[in-house]
Design a protein around this motif. Structure first.
Motif, short mmCIF file in Angstrom:
data_model
loop_
_atom_site.label_atom_id
_atom_site.label_comp_id
_atom_site.label_asym_id
_atom_site.label_seq_id
_atom_site.Cartn_x
_atom_site.Cartn_y
_atom_site.Cartn_z
N VAL A 175 0.83 -1.20 0.00
CA VAL A 175 0.00 0.00 0.00
C VAL A 175 0.87 1.26 0.00
O VAL A 175 0.57 2.22 -0.69
CB VAL A 175 -0.98 -0.02 1.21
CG1 VAL A 175 -1.63 1.33 1.41
CG2 VAL A 175 -2.04 -1.08 1.00
N ALA A 176 1.97 1.23 0.74
CA ALA A 176 2.83 2.41 0.85
C ALA A 176 3.99 2.37 -0.12
O ALA A 176 4.90 3.20 -0.02
CB ALA A 176 3.36 2.51 2.27
N HIS A 177 3.99 1.50 -1.11
CA HIS A 177 5.19 1.14 -1.86
C HIS A 177 6.19 2.21 -2.28
O HIS A 177 7.34 2.09 -1.94
CB HIS A 177 4.87 0.31 -3.10
CG HIS A 177 6.11 0.14 -3.92
ND1 HIS A 177 6.39 0.94 -4.99
CD2 HIS A 177 7.17 -0.65 -3.76
CE1 HIS A 177 7.56 0.61 -5.48
NE2 HIS A 177 8.04 -0.36 -4.75
N PRO A 178 5.86 3.23 -3.00
CA PRO A 178 6.97 4.09 -3.43
C PRO A 178 7.72 4.70 -2.26
O PRO A 178 8.87 5.05 -2.38
CB PRO A 178 6.30 5.18 -4.27
CG PRO A 178 4.91 4.75 -4.49
CD PRO A 178 4.58 3.70 -3.50
N VAL A 179 7.07 4.77 -1.11
CA VAL A 179 7.69 5.32 0.08
C VAL A 179 8.11 4.17 0.98
O VAL A 179 7.36 3.22 1.18
CB VAL A 179 6.71 6.25 0.83
CG1 VAL A 179 7.39 6.91 2.00
CG2 VAL A 179 6.12 7.27 -0.11
#
Length: 189
Positions: free
Chosen positions: A129-133
């Motif tokens: 859900v938070a992938h790029p971060v």
């Protein structure tokens, strides 16, 4: 349209709905028109898509991708999400692995992979859900009534780009797992 439908990988008895066909068409158009993304998008497919209401006037689209392809999706996720958010204006796009937890085996002879227990599936969903971060920390607060609240700390390098999406991430994670989670950026010292 048939060529765009090859981007959706569903079982034989299921047919894609309108949202899934729109996303498949958008991804196929990007594959055809964008030279940079063509080679990376060609072998990729997705399992399903779902639209979630996040607020009064906000919504998010969750695109579920096969777990075996999640690393390939993450390579192009930044550029792909940017392009899809332009096409589906006002909606946040999230790429999440289609993960499934297995129940505990009743017999000692049956083996359940570690990646299929509930805690591991929820942990991986939290990262998806938070992938790029990048997730840099986590705090769990246990309440006196037996409930718990988890605070997830994200890397503050991406604060300018993703600060507006924090509430969306929390709502989507709660919809997927049923757990109360708050995403926030790591406080600077």
């Amino acid at each position: 349209m048939l060529t765009a439908l090859r981007k959706i990988h569903k079982s034989k008895d299921q047919t894609p709905d309108e949202l899934e066909t729109q996303i498949a068409q958008a991804i196929f158009d990007l594959e055809v028109n964008n030279k940079d993304l063509k080679a990376e998008l060609q072998p990729l497919t997705f399992s399903s898509a779902k639209e979630v209401k996040v607020g009064k006037d906000k919504s998010a689209i969750i695109v579920f991708v096969p777990v075996r392809q999640i690393q390939a999706w993450k390579k192009v996720q930044g550029r792909l999400v940017r392009e899809l958010e332009k096409k589906f204006s006002g909606k946040t796009i999230l790429m999440v692995g289609q993960r499934k937890a297995l129940s505990k085996p009743t017999s000692n002879k049956v083996h359940r992979p570690r990646a299929r227990n509930l805690a591991e599936v929820q942990e991986r969903l939290m990262e998806d859900v938070a992938h790029p971060v990048e997730i840099v920390g986590r705090r769990t607060r246990f309440r006196t009534d037996g409930g718990q609240h988890i605070r997830i700390f994200l890397d503050s390098k991406e604060k300018n780009n993703f600060e507006s999406k924090l509430h969306t991430l929390s709502v989507v994670y709660r919809m997927l797992t049923g757990k109360r989670v708050t995403y926030e950026f790591q406080p600077t010292a």
